[in-house]
Design an enzyme around this catalytic site. Structure first.
Site, PDB file in Angstrom:
ATOM      1  CE  LYS A   1       0.918   1.256   4.460  1.00  0.00           C
ATOM      2  NZ  LYS A   1       1.579   2.528   4.875  1.00  0.00           N
TER       3      LYS A   1
ATOM      4  CG  ASP B   1      -1.085   0.628   8.485  1.00  0.00           C
ATOM      5  OD1 ASP B   1      -1.780   1.525   9.003  1.00  0.00           O
ATOM      6  OD2 ASP B   1       0.068   0.824   8.053  1.00  0.00           O
TER       7      ASP B   1
END
Length: 296
Positions: A13, A138
């Site tokens: 990401k 996350d």
């Protein structure tokens, strides 16, 4: 239980922006950040087993099996559901550790999503995300699998659809611990909270970038180099920096000029995670019969 060897992407990401808006008594920081996946990452090959044991390979230097987020995720799912199945998990690791691109968190999320499917434990994305949050801030965004605007410590997610640009991601030869950045006395911790619409309309910034560039000359050097070619930023709190381009051609042209002493890759942004795509493929294949599935 669904048997047979399966292959699951564990994508990286990018934090397209990252603002630190406060710090809690617990030490955790309140954030406003924009997550987008890229079509580049690790691969987990997983076979569900009827025994109770979770096996993980290969060994990672300096990380015990019990401390590996993949193992922790598998055990957390077993504990939450009472599942008595096991798994044989092999990690093909290409994402750097300490790079700020979510490698460990993505691995944990892929494990949760894949084993929830293979073990048929039937948890929802919300339930998996709650388990994932115990493993790392996350992890929920990787579990849910949609590009997202995140607030709180990263757990309050709003799906968004930023432009899926091409990125040249460069990793200087350093590894950065998140704790070292978030505990630094000079870190900005009071950026005003703003509505999402305002954030999307302004130039993107990472509040951690100033500290990382000050502490790590290698990162400063590579970011300065990238800025010659395109808008560029630090991602997360790690060492990876990225430049955004409107075409792969332009990204390739910049990569060709990059020094050989750093690692880099080109990837396209993805608002739908490759993990979600793979799960949908498996779910639709032969009424869940995937014994003879081979990796695309």
């Amino acid at each position: 239980m669904i048997t047979g060897q399966t292959h699951w992407p564990s994508p990286a990401k990018l934090n397209l922006f990252l603002y630190i808006t406060g710090q809690r008594e617990s030490g955790y920081h309140d954030l406003q950040t924009l997550f987008q996946f890229v079509d580049y990452g690790d691969t987990l090959t997983i076979a569900a087993t009827s025994c109770d044991e979770v096996l993980l390979s290969p060994a990672i230097a300096g990380v015990s099996v019990e401390d590996n987020l993949i193992y922790k995720a598998a055990m957390a799912l077993k504990n939450a559901t009472g599942c008595d199945f096991g798994a044989d998990i092999h990690l093909e690791k290409i994402l750097p550790m300490g790079g700020g691109i979510g490698g460990g968190s993505s691995n944990a999320a892929t494990t949760l999503v894949a084993l929830n499917y293979l073990w048929q434990t039937g948890l929802t994305d919300d339930e998996l995300a709650d388990i994932g949050l115990q493993l790392g801030a996350d992890v929920p965004v990787f579990v849910r699998g949609f590009a997202a605007f995140a607030e709180g410590v990263g757990e309050k997610l709003t799906p968004v659809s930023p432009e899926e640009k091409w990125y040249l991601v460069v990793r200087p030869n350093v590894s950065i611990a998140t704790a070292d950045i978030f505990t630094h006395p000079n870190l900005t911790r009071n950026t005003p909270k703003r509505p999402l619409a305002s954030l999307l309309s302004e130039p993107y910034v990472n509040d951690c970038e100033k500290i990382v560039r000050m502490l790590y000359p290698e990162v400063d050097k590579q970011l300065s180099w990238l800025l010659q070619y395109a808008p560029s930023r630090l991602t997360g709190t790690g060492s990876c920096v990225f430049a955004e381009f409107n075409s792969k051609f332009d990204a390739d042209a910049a990569l060709a000029e990059l020094s050989d002493d750093v690692s880099a890759f080109i990837a396209q942004g993805r608002n739908l995670s490759p993990l979600k795509t793979r799960l949908a493929d498996y779910q639709s294949a032969n009424n869940h019969s995937i014994k003879n599935w081979t990796q695309p």
